[in-house]
Design a protein around this motif. Structure first.
Motif, PDB file in Angstrom:
ATOM      1  N   GLU B   6       3.747   6.756  -1.108  1.00 15.71           N
ATOM      2  CA  GLU B   6       3.823   6.307  -2.494  1.00 15.71           C
ATOM      3  C   GLU B   6       5.132   6.776  -3.177  1.00 15.71           C
ATOM      4  O   GLU B   6       5.572   7.675  -3.055  1.00 15.71           O
ATOM      5  N   SER B  21       4.720   2.128  -6.040  1.00 13.20           N
ATOM      6  CA  SER B  21       4.867   1.367  -4.859  1.00 13.20           C
ATOM      7  C   SER B  21       4.501   2.202  -3.701  1.00 13.20           C
ATOM      8  O   SER B  21       4.313   3.521  -3.607  1.00 13.20           O
ATOM      9  N   CYS B  22       4.181   1.423  -2.524  1.00 15.13           N
ATOM     10  CA  CYS B  22       4.068   2.083  -1.410  1.00 15.13           C
ATOM     11  C   CYS B  22       4.445   1.696  -0.307  1.00 15.13           C
ATOM     12  O   CYS B  22       4.459   0.301  -0.055  1.00 15.13           O
ATOM     13  N   ALA B  23       5.416   2.241   0.396  1.00 22.80           N
ATOM     14  CA  ALA B  23       5.855   1.908   1.396  1.00 22.80           C
ATOM     15  C   ALA B  23       5.262   2.215   2.729  1.00 22.80           C
ATOM     16  O   ALA B  23       4.950   3.384   3.057  1.00 22.80           O
ATOM     17  N   ARG B  74       1.829  -7.444  -3.061  1.00 28.28           N
ATOM     18  CA  ARG B  74       2.154  -6.741  -1.846  1.00 28.28           C
ATOM     19  C   ARG B  74       3.510  -7.630  -1.673  1.00 28.28           C
ATOM     20  O   ARG B  74       3.541  -9.021  -1.999  1.00 28.28           O
ATOM     21  N   GLU B  78       8.887  -6.807   3.125  1.00 27.02           N
ATOM     22  CA  GLU B  78       9.262  -5.289   2.672  1.00 27.02           C
ATOM     23  C   GLU B  78       8.328  -4.276   2.987  1.00 27.02           C
ATOM     24  O   GLU B  78       8.516  -3.235   2.848  1.00 27.02           O
ATOM     25  N   ASN B  79       7.123  -4.601   3.749  1.00 27.25           N
ATOM     26  CA  ASN B  79       6.193  -3.743   4.104  1.00 27.25           C
ATOM     27  C   ASN B  79       5.790  -2.945   2.942  1.00 27.25           C
ATOM     28  O   ASN B  79       5.730  -1.816   3.207  1.00 27.25           O
ATOM     29  N   SER B  80       5.501  -3.667   1.600  1.00 25.61           N
ATOM     30  CA  SER B  80       5.287  -2.708   0.658  1.00 25.61           C
ATOM     31  C   SER B  80       4.221  -3.278  -0.021  1.00 25.61           C
ATOM     32  O   SER B  80       3.571  -4.460  -0.148  1.00 25.61           O
ATOM     33  N   TYR B  82       2.218  -2.703  -4.132  1.00 24.19           N
ATOM     34  CA  TYR B  82       2.356  -2.242  -5.306  1.00 24.19           C
ATOM     35  C   TYR B  82       1.219  -2.280  -6.298  1.00 24.19           C
ATOM     36  O   TYR B  82       0.147  -2.877  -6.054  1.00 24.19           O
ATOM     37  N   CYS B  98      -2.447   5.364  -1.925  1.00 24.06           N
ATOM     38  CA  CYS B  98      -2.225   4.068  -1.347  1.00 24.06           C
ATOM     39  C   CYS B  98      -2.976   4.184  -0.007  1.00 24.06           C
ATOM     40  O   CYS B  98      -2.824   5.402   0.681  1.00 24.06           O
TER      41      CYS B  98
END
Lengths: 110, 124
Positions: B6, B21-23, B74, B78-80, B82, B98
């Motif tokens: 996060e 954000s969460c990668a 999401r 980007e594999n993310s 939000y 997350c």
């Protein structure tokens, strides 16, 4: 006030067994699977038990779970000082349509 | 290896906005439900909301306490994940996690991976 009720705190000695209860209703525990999480101080929660009584790989068999009617129980045997943590039960509530957590139980091993 | 990281936390005044954000890495984001869970200082865990997977058209659900103010989205490319937080209140102060929600296949769901969390402080 949490939908799921847990004892706020418990204490036990190393090597002993402890059980943590989680009480709910027919709209949550009574009809949905329960999970349990361990949160060590300063860290994110970690999955201990899912589907009432299943352990993810890597979780020792000292940890066990069960469910009966509208209550669930987490059992820990052979307590270690490293088990000092907060423990949370969790499930889905079919009436509220939300995920619900218990208020958490702080386990002290001394 | 599954990882959730996060970012975006910080201090904001009441009424303000913040986007977390969460990668995600190590798995296919579109296959999974993704949830946000928060924890106020010294308090227990509280579910914030979720976005379902591709099979469920990425539909979202929210806790009553944040509905209408928070939005989960999401970007699978980007594999993310939000969390857009608007009209923030002091009671929104918490560490936001997350989490990945996984199905056991037998009807059960559980949070099998958690990020390290990001702290949001709402104060004047």
């Amino acid at each position: 006030q949490s939908v799921l009720t847990q004892p706020p705190s418990l204490s036990a000695s190393p090597g002993q067994k402890v059980t943590i209860s989680c009480s709910g209703s027919s709209s949550n525990i009574g009809n949905n699977y329960v999970s349990w999480y361990q949160q060590l101080p300063g860290t994110a929660p970690k999955l201990l038990i899912y589907d009432n009584d299943r352990r993810p790989s890597g979780i020792p068999d000292r940890f066990s779970g069960s469910r009966s009617d509208t209550s669930a129980t987490l059992g820990i045997t052979g307590l270690q000082t490293g088990d000092e943590a907060d423990y949370y039960c969790e499930t889905w509530d079919s009436s509220l349509n939300v995920v619900v957590f218990g208020g958490g139980t702080k386990l002290t091993v001394l | 290896e599954v990882q959730l990281v996060e970012s975006g936390g910080g201090a904001v005044q009441p009424g303000g906005s913040l986007r977390l954000s969460c990668a995600a890495s190590g798995f296919t984001l579109s296959d999974h439900y993704m949830d946000w869970v928060r924890q106020a200082p010294g308090k227990g865990l509280e579910w914030v909301g979720r976005t379902r997977n591709k099979a469920k058209s990425y539909t979202t659900e929210y806790a009553a306490s944040v509905k209408g103010r928070f939005t989960i989205s999401r970007d699978n490319s980007e594999n993310s994940l939000y969390l857009q937080m608007n009209s923030l209140k002091t009671e929104d102060t918490a560490v936001y996690y997350c989490t990945r929600r996984t199905s056991s296949g037998d009807g059960g769901y559980y949070f099998d991976y958690w990020g390290q969390g990001t702290l949001v402080t709402v104060s004047s």
